[in-house]
Motif scaffolding. Structure first.
Motif, PDB file in Angstrom:
ATOM      1  N   THR A   1       0.821  -1.217   0.000  1.00  0.00           N
ATOM      2  CA  THR A   1       0.000   0.000   0.000  1.00  0.00           C
ATOM      3  C   THR A   1       0.850   1.260   0.000  1.00  0.00           C
ATOM      4  OG1 THR A   1      -1.721  -1.174   1.238  1.00  0.00           O
ATOM      5  CG2 THR A   1      -1.850   1.230   1.178  1.00  0.00           C
ATOM      6  N   ALA A   2       1.586   1.495   1.066  1.00  0.00           N
ATOM      7  CA  ALA A   2       2.395   2.707   1.186  1.00  0.00           C
ATOM      8  C   ALA A   2       3.481   2.468   2.216  1.00  0.00           C
ATOM      9  CB  ALA A   2       1.533   3.903   1.607  1.00  0.00           C
ATOM     10  N   THR A   3       4.637   3.119   2.029  1.00  0.00           N
ATOM     11  CA  THR A   3       5.700   2.986   3.013  1.00  0.00           C
ATOM     12  C   THR A   3       5.271   3.621   4.330  1.00  0.00           C
ATOM     13  OG1 THR A   3       6.701   5.003   2.134  1.00  0.00           O
ATOM     14  CG2 THR A   3       7.569   2.902   1.341  1.00  0.00           C
ATOM     15  N   GLY A   4       5.794   3.075   5.410  1.00  0.00           N
ATOM     16  CA  GLY A   4       5.482   3.599   6.733  1.00  0.00           C
ATOM     17  C   GLY A   4       4.803   2.597   7.639  1.00  0.00           C
ATOM     18  N   GLY A   5       3.985   1.694   7.051  1.00  0.00           N
ATOM     19  CA  GLY A   5       3.288   0.725   7.877  1.00  0.00           C
ATOM     20  C   GLY A   5       2.347   1.397   8.866  1.00  0.00           C
ATOM     21  N   GLN A   6       2.066   0.708   9.979  1.00  0.00           N
ATOM     22  CA  GLN A   6       1.211   1.303  11.006  1.00  0.00           C
ATOM     23  C   GLN A   6       1.839   2.555  11.585  1.00  0.00           C
ATOM     24  OE1 GLN A   6      -0.049  -1.358  14.104  1.00  0.00           O
ATOM     25  NE2 GLN A   6      -1.488  -2.436  12.795  1.00  0.00           N
ATOM     26  N   ALA A   7       3.164   2.567  11.730  1.00  0.00           N
ATOM     27  CA  ALA A   7       3.839   3.746  12.267  1.00  0.00           C
ATOM     28  C   ALA A   7       3.617   4.951  11.365  1.00  0.00           C
ATOM     29  CB  ALA A   7       5.322   3.478  12.435  1.00  0.00           C
ATOM     30  N   GLY A   8       3.535   4.725  10.050  1.00  0.00           N
ATOM     31  CA  GLY A   8       3.315   5.819   9.114  1.00  0.00           C
ATOM     32  C   GLY A   8       1.964   6.483   9.275  1.00  0.00           C
ATOM     33  N   GLN A   9       1.027   5.826   9.943  1.00  0.00           N
ATOM     34  CA  GLN A   9      -0.289   6.399  10.186  1.00  0.00           C
ATOM     35  C   GLN A   9      -0.362   7.166  11.500  1.00  0.00           C
ATOM     36  OE1 GLN A   9      -2.144   2.321   9.393  1.00  0.00           O
ATOM     37  NE2 GLN A   9      -3.697   3.677   8.532  1.00  0.00           N
ATOM     38  N   SER A  10       0.723   7.141  12.267  1.00  0.00           N
ATOM     39  CA  SER A  10       0.717   7.800  13.572  1.00  0.00           C
ATOM     40  C   SER A  10       0.836   9.313  13.413  1.00  0.00           C
ATOM     41  CB  SER A  10       1.882   7.280  14.424  1.00  0.00           C
ATOM     42  OG  SER A  10       1.955   7.989  15.640  1.00  0.00           O
ATOM     43  N   SER A  11       0.004  10.039  14.142  1.00  0.00           N
ATOM     44  CA  SER A  11       0.044  11.495  14.055  1.00  0.00           C
ATOM     45  C   SER A  11       1.263  12.073  14.759  1.00  0.00           C
ATOM     46  CB  SER A  11      -1.224  12.087  14.685  1.00  0.00           C
ATOM     47  OG  SER A  11      -1.352  11.657  16.031  1.00  0.00           O
TER      48      SER A  11
ATOM     49  N   PRO B   1      13.333  14.990  19.962  1.00  0.00           N
ATOM     50  CA  PRO B   1      12.801  15.401  21.266  1.00  0.00           C
ATOM     51  C   PRO B   1      11.459  16.113  21.164  1.00  0.00           C
ATOM     52  CG  PRO B   1      14.623  16.816  20.595  1.00  0.00           C
ATOM     53  CD  PRO B   1      14.604  15.661  19.643  1.00  0.00           C
ATOM     54  N   ASP B   2      11.156  16.726  20.022  1.00  0.00           N
ATOM     55  CA  ASP B   2       9.874  17.410  19.851  1.00  0.00           C
ATOM     56  C   ASP B   2       8.846  16.511  19.169  1.00  0.00           C
ATOM     57  OD1 ASP B   2      10.844  19.869  20.934  1.00  0.00           O
ATOM     58  OD2 ASP B   2      11.901  20.207  19.048  1.00  0.00           O
ATOM     59  N   GLY B   3       9.180  15.245  18.961  1.00  0.00           N
ATOM     60  CA  GLY B   3       8.274  14.326  18.292  1.00  0.00           C
ATOM     61  C   GLY B   3       8.384  14.432  16.786  1.00  0.00           C
ATOM     62  N   VAL B   4       7.825  13.441  16.106  1.00  0.00           N
ATOM     63  CA  VAL B   4       7.833  13.415  14.647  1.00  0.00           C
ATOM     64  C   VAL B   4       6.594  12.639  14.207  1.00  0.00           C
ATOM     65  CG1 VAL B   4       9.240  11.315  14.569  1.00  0.00           C
ATOM     66  CG2 VAL B   4       9.204  12.847  12.601  1.00  0.00           C
ATOM     67  N   SER B   5       5.934  13.104  13.159  1.00  0.00           N
ATOM     68  CA  SER B   5       4.775  12.371  12.663  1.00  0.00           C
ATOM     69  C   SER B   5       5.244  11.109  11.950  1.00  0.00           C
ATOM     70  CB  SER B   5       3.958  13.240  11.705  1.00  0.00           C
ATOM     71  OG  SER B   5       4.621  13.387  10.460  1.00  0.00           O
ATOM     72  N   GLY B   6       4.393  10.095  11.958  1.00  0.00           N
ATOM     73  CA  GLY B   6       4.750   8.864  11.277  1.00  0.00           C
ATOM     74  C   GLY B   6       4.957   9.076   9.783  1.00  0.00           C
ATOM     75  N   THR B   7       4.136   9.949   9.196  1.00  0.00           N
ATOM     76  CA  THR B   7       4.284  10.255   7.773  1.00  0.00           C
ATOM     77  C   THR B   7       5.636  10.887   7.485  1.00  0.00           C
ATOM     78  OG1 THR B   7       1.901  10.593   7.537  1.00  0.00           O
ATOM     79  CG2 THR B   7       3.300  11.570   5.859  1.00  0.00           C
ATOM     80  N   GLN B   8       6.027  11.820   8.341  1.00  0.00           N
ATOM     81  CA  GLN B   8       7.303  12.508   8.144  1.00  0.00           C
ATOM     82  C   GLN B   8       8.478  11.543   8.297  1.00  0.00           C
ATOM     83  OE1 GLN B   8       9.381  15.562  10.973  1.00  0.00           O
ATOM     84  NE2 GLN B   8       7.816  16.661   9.843  1.00  0.00           N
TER      85      GLN B   8
END
Length: 553
Positions: free
Chosen positions: A260-270, A279-286
């Motif tokens: 489907t798309a790279t990222g898997g379930q982690a890629g869907q994480s906001s 340290p400031d977080g990162v979106s799964g898409t990014q």
């Protein structure tokens, strides 16, 4: 018709500085580029989204570091989600050089400029010239004006939106029951029985296209360029991307195959906030997009919308078979297919999949939840991250969990955020036992641990209810545990005996499956840690073990 000019965007909360930067840029680059200026990070992000909707390109972003509300660093990080290929410049004072160095790590900063930059001929223009040359030389996917006309409660429309969003494809979304969508549908000579309809840039139509047809239209790779590789990676989540990056960077001819798309379930994480180095977080898409670009930079080939249905041993080769009958072969295979969210067993729930019931999909459906009461089912990090993200739009978010609390399955930092969010409440010791609606979800029934039932009105139910490995296609040769997870390494041996069918004159390597030369990494592997960082690490480790296998099959 002339092509639109690429954009150079500058953002600074000091109006005089903002005008000065725009003036200097316009003087040198005004003929070939459109200069856009903003005086806050929020307004700059709004401008970027409008530019993206029009299908235009952004070449360079210049942001002042010290801005109230949203710093330049925060702006550049969020801007990467909209225009990942734009070159990024931070404007800093002499006292902020430490922040600039941090930005190089956090947002892949291309350059930082010390204020003041006078004269621009010496301190500004050479920097911008180099960045523009680098930007023009990049392999950028062309952005086209593509319109999608979709049904409000059509499951295929929801699936298509998820596919487009997760693959970061440029499109404009129109609902067929709204005036503009209805006008476009009539102009295309279609009706709502043929939804979704894609109006291509050249005016041609794709009527209810498959994911493969969409991928081919947008220029994604769907067919391997070779018949034989050193390494085939099956699955494009964190483990698969990690394997692709390390495999290609270490000289292996590597192809990554993703359904489907790279990222898997982690890629869907906001938002992922406990990943090392962010340290400031990162979106799964990014995170997924950075990893994809990194893999491609090292020479890995990415193939999307291909279903793998089997693997075979053909002498020293390992063969991957596709659903359409095609196949590719390699010296070694890494299985990184991850897991899928388990389907909900309650009556009626799955009937509304894509029509109010969503497995994941929080980031793509969030805007549709504006001022509504929504429900999230699940007690792990994915559910908590979704609830936090959805709370930006929804009137209320209720997390439904069967356990007595979130403590057993959710990270402590996320539990604290949920407790401090007035929009979110948690209903413990509760489960969803039914769903109803007329054409789409309208209400769900909840049952508490003491047997009490309650029916609540809602049009949006997001499900994050556990991990189910995608391993049915592997056949009997690859040993799995009773839950379907792939067994590897020393877990394959019982009292020193090697697994059935094992042909190598050595014990299995740590991540090697019961088929020599086939390795497993990430969530698909039995007893894995089920964390993004560990999945990436296993992907890298699997490549190291592939090298050992190639040296001694």
């Amino acid at each position: 018709m002339t092509a639109p000019k690429p954009v150079l965007l500058t953002v600074d909360d000091d109006p005089s500085v903002s005008r000065a930067v725009a003036r200097d840029l316009r003087r040198k680059y005004g003929e070939g580029y459109r200069i856009v200026r903003a005086e806050s990070g929020e307004s700059a992000l709004d401008a970027l989204r409008e530019i993206a909707l029009r299908g235009d390109q952004v070449a360079v972003l210049l942001a002042d570091h010290r801005m109230p509300g949203m710093s330049g660093l925060e702006f550049l990080e969020q801007a990467m989600d909209v225009f990942p290929h734009a070159r990024r410049v931070l404007l800093t004072a002499y006292a902020d050089t430490d922040a600039a160095i941090e930005a190089i790590n956090v947002v892949d900063l291309d350059h930082y400029l010390l204020k003041p930059w006078d004269p621009p001929e010496e301190k500004l223009y050479p920097v911008i010239d180099a960045l523009l040359e680098s930007w023009r030389g990049a392999d950028l996917r062309p952005v086209t004006e593509t319109k999608v006309i979709a049904g409000r409660w059509a499951s295929r429309s929801s699936e298509m939106r998820e596919f487009l969003a997760r693959n970061r494809l440029a499109y404009r979304w129109f609902l067929a029951d709204e005036p503009e969508g209805a006008r476009l549908l009539a102009a295309a000579g279609r009706d709502d029985r043929t939804l979704p309809v894609v109006v291509c840039a050249d005016g041609s139509l794709l009527v209810d296209p498959t994911d493969t047809e969409l991928a081919e239209y947008f220029g994604l790779g769907t067919t391997p360029t070779e018949d034989f590789y050193d390494l085939v990676v099956v699955g494009g989540g964190p483990a698969g991307l990690g394997a692709a990056v390390y495999g290609a960077s270490e000289g292996l001819r590597t192809v990554l195959v993703e359904r489907t798309a790279t990222g898997g379930q982690a890629g869907q994480s906001s938002r992922i906030e406990n990943y090392l180095g962010f340290p400031d977080g990162v979106s799964g898409t990014q995170l997924a997009e950075r990893a994809r670009r990194q893999a491609v930079k090292f020479g890995a080939e990415l193939v999307t919308t291909r279903d793998v249905v089997g693997i075979e041993v053909d002498g020293p080769a390992r063969v991957v078979r596709f659903a359409d009958g095609a196949s590719i072969a390699a010296h070694a295979i890494i299985l990184a297919t991850g897991v899928a969210y388990r389907r909900h067993p309650a009556p009626g729930v799955d009937d509304f999949a894509g029509r109010g019931v969503f497995y994941g999909s929080a980031t793509t459906e969030a805007v549709a939840c504006s001022d509504r009461d929504i429900y999230v089912v699940g007690g792990a990090n994915s559910a908590g991250q979704a609830a936090m993200y959805l709370s930006r739009w929804a009137r209320s978010v209720t997390i439904v969990v069967r356990a007595q609390s979130l403590e057993a399955s959710m990270s402590h930092y996320l539990i604290r955020q949920i407790e401090q969010n007035p929009t979110i409440r948690v209903r413990a010791c509760t489960e969803v036992v039914g769903a109803e609606g007329d054409g789409h979800l309208e209400r769900i029934t909840l049952r508490s641990v003491d047997g009490e039932h309650e029916t609540v009105e809602t049009g949006h139910l997001f499900l994050f209810i556990g991990a189910q490995p995608r391993t049915d296609w592997l056949g009997e040769d690859v040993v799995r545990d009773r839950h379907g997870f792939v067994v590897s390494g020393q877990d394959l041996t019982v009292d020193g005996a090697r697994p059935r069918g094992w042909t190598a004159d050595r014990p299995p390597h740590h991540l090697e499956t019961s088929v020599p030369g086939v390795f497993a990494a990430g969530d698909v592997r039995a007893d894995s840690a089920k964390r993004v960082a560990s999945a990436v690490g296993e992907g890298a480790m699997a490549v190291m073990l592939v090298h050992r296998y190639l040296a001694q099959p």
